[in-house]
Motif scaffolding. Structure first.
Motif, PDB file in Angstrom:
ATOM      1  N   SER A  64       9.871   9.702   9.494  1.00  0.00           N
ATOM      2  CA  SER A  64      10.412   8.480   8.880  1.00  0.00           C
ATOM      3  C   SER A  64       9.661   8.120   7.605  1.00  0.00           C
ATOM      4  O   SER A  64      10.283   7.786   6.582  1.00  0.00           O
ATOM      5  CB  SER A  64      10.335   7.315   9.870  1.00  0.00           C
ATOM      6  OG  SER A  64      11.128   7.578  11.003  1.00  0.00           O
ATOM      7  N   ALA A  65       8.335   8.207   7.641  1.00  0.00           N
ATOM      8  CA  ALA A  65       7.542   7.904   6.448  1.00  0.00           C
ATOM      9  C   ALA A  65       7.863   8.882   5.325  1.00  0.00           C
ATOM     10  O   ALA A  65       7.981   8.485   4.160  1.00  0.00           O
ATOM     11  CB  ALA A  65       6.047   7.938   6.774  1.00  0.00           C
ATOM     12  N   ALA A  66       8.020  10.158   5.662  1.00  0.00           N
ATOM     13  CA  ALA A  66       8.342  11.165   4.651  1.00  0.00           C
ATOM     14  C   ALA A  66       9.704  10.897   4.014  1.00  0.00           C
ATOM     15  O   ALA A  66       9.858  10.947   2.788  1.00  0.00           O
ATOM     16  CB  ALA A  66       8.307  12.559   5.269  1.00  0.00           C
ATOM     17  N   VAL A  67      10.683  10.590   4.842  1.00  0.00           N
ATOM     18  CA  VAL A  67      12.034  10.326   4.331  1.00  0.00           C
ATOM     19  C   VAL A  67      12.040   9.075   3.445  1.00  0.00           C
ATOM     20  O   VAL A  67      12.610   9.088   2.350  1.00  0.00           O
ATOM     21  CB  VAL A  67      13.049  10.198   5.490  1.00  0.00           C
ATOM     22  CG1 VAL A  67      14.374   9.648   5.014  1.00  0.00           C
ATOM     23  CG2 VAL A  67      13.240  11.557   6.174  1.00  0.00           C
ATOM     24  N   VAL A  68      11.396   8.010   3.892  1.00  0.00           N
ATOM     25  CA  VAL A  68      11.341   6.782   3.092  1.00  0.00           C
ATOM     26  C   VAL A  68      10.607   7.044   1.775  1.00  0.00           C
ATOM     27  O   VAL A  68      11.030   6.576   0.708  1.00  0.00           O
ATOM     28  CB  VAL A  68      10.671   5.633   3.885  1.00  0.00           C
ATOM     29  CG1 VAL A  68      10.352   4.444   2.986  1.00  0.00           C
ATOM     30  CG2 VAL A  68      11.559   5.207   5.044  1.00  0.00           C
ATOM     31  N   THR A  69       9.524   7.819   1.834  1.00  0.00           N
ATOM     32  CA  THR A  69       8.773   8.148   0.619  1.00  0.00           C
ATOM     33  C   THR A  69       9.648   8.909  -0.372  1.00  0.00           C
ATOM     34  O   THR A  69       9.698   8.571  -1.571  1.00  0.00           O
ATOM     35  CB  THR A  69       7.526   8.993   0.958  1.00  0.00           C
ATOM     36  OG1 THR A  69       6.706   8.275   1.871  1.00  0.00           O
ATOM     37  CG2 THR A  69       6.730   9.332  -0.291  1.00  0.00           C
ATOM     38  N   MET A  70      10.338   9.933   0.111  1.00  0.00           N
ATOM     39  CA  MET A  70      11.152  10.747  -0.791  1.00  0.00           C
ATOM     40  C   MET A  70      12.349   9.970  -1.334  1.00  0.00           C
ATOM     41  O   MET A  70      12.635  10.019  -2.540  1.00  0.00           O
ATOM     42  CB  MET A  70      11.577  12.036  -0.096  1.00  0.00           C
ATOM     43  CG  MET A  70      10.395  12.981   0.114  1.00  0.00           C
ATOM     44  SD  MET A  70      10.827  14.606   0.733  1.00  0.00           S
ATOM     45  CE  MET A  70      11.207  14.258   2.434  1.00  0.00           C
ATOM     46  N   LEU A  71      13.042   9.238  -0.482  1.00  0.00           N
ATOM     47  CA  LEU A  71      14.199   8.471  -0.947  1.00  0.00           C
ATOM     48  C   LEU A  71      13.793   7.387  -1.948  1.00  0.00           C
ATOM     49  O   LEU A  71      14.437   7.220  -2.994  1.00  0.00           O
ATOM     50  CB  LEU A  71      14.951   7.853   0.232  1.00  0.00           C
ATOM     51  CG  LEU A  71      15.690   8.826   1.145  1.00  0.00           C
ATOM     52  CD1 LEU A  71      16.332   8.084   2.312  1.00  0.00           C
ATOM     53  CD2 LEU A  71      16.736   9.615   0.371  1.00  0.00           C
ATOM     54  N   SER A  72      12.726   6.671  -1.631  1.00  0.00           N
ATOM     55  CA  SER A  72      12.278   5.627  -2.568  1.00  0.00           C
ATOM     56  C   SER A  72      11.772   6.246  -3.868  1.00  0.00           C
ATOM     57  O   SER A  72      11.887   5.639  -4.938  1.00  0.00           O
ATOM     58  CB  SER A  72      11.211   4.730  -1.925  1.00  0.00           C
ATOM     59  OG  SER A  72      10.058   5.472  -1.570  1.00  0.00           O
TER      60      SER A  72
END
Length: 166
Positions: A64-72
């Motif tokens: 989840s942290a990785a996905v939020v980091t990449m999307l943001s």
């Protein structure tokens, strides 16, 4: 008196990006350097119990942290004044961001491979079907993938942080 303009959306997106990225990099280093070596140094029964209690939750939070980091991060590129995706690889800033993107996606892929191996280890420990040599091979691969993942995330964060100053 000089008026300061503030793009609240950009500031909030940057904060979300930094917080999620901090969690991702911290978790990657913590797992590779501290948690996983300690888990592997315990008895097989304790290792099984610890993996059953932590691995799915770790995977959920880190993914989840990785996905939020990449999307943001993608949103930040599109929101940042004077910057665009067309710069990727063409300017010093774009090259640094591109390196960070490649490292991030590679780390994300490696995390997925490590997650699949962890699930295999967990199933093998639960069933007792893995012998000592198979356990050693899986553990060795997980150790390598953990360190590689942590290094890739460190490189990604470092290059993207440096991009602001090139």
């Amino acid at each position: 008196m000089r008026k300061i303009e503030l793009d609240v959306g950009l500031v909030i997106t940057r904060i979300i990006h930094i917080l999620a990225g901090s969690f991702w990099i911290g978790a990657a280093i913590y797992l590779a350097v501290l948690l996983e070596p300690r888990i592997r140094s315990t008895s097989i029964d304790l290792e099984r119990q610890l993996l059953n209690r932590t691995s799915k939750l770790n995977s959920l939070w880190i993914t989840s942290a990785a996905v939020v980091t990449m999307l943001s991060g993608f949103v930040l590129v599109s929101m940042t004044p004077g910057r665009s995706f067309s710069e990727l690889g063409d300017t010093a800033w774009g090259t640094m961001i591109l390196i960070g993107l490649v490292m991030s996606f590679t780390a994300f892929f490696i995390s997925g491979v490590a997650g699949a191996l962890t699930a295999k280890l967990r199933r093998g420990l639960d069933s007792g079907e893995l012998d000592g040599q198979e356990l050693a091979i899986i553990r060795g691969k997980l150790t390598l993938l953990g360190y590689l993942n942590a290094m890739l995330v460190i490189i990604a964060v470092s290059t993207m942080a440096a991009a602001r100053y090139v």
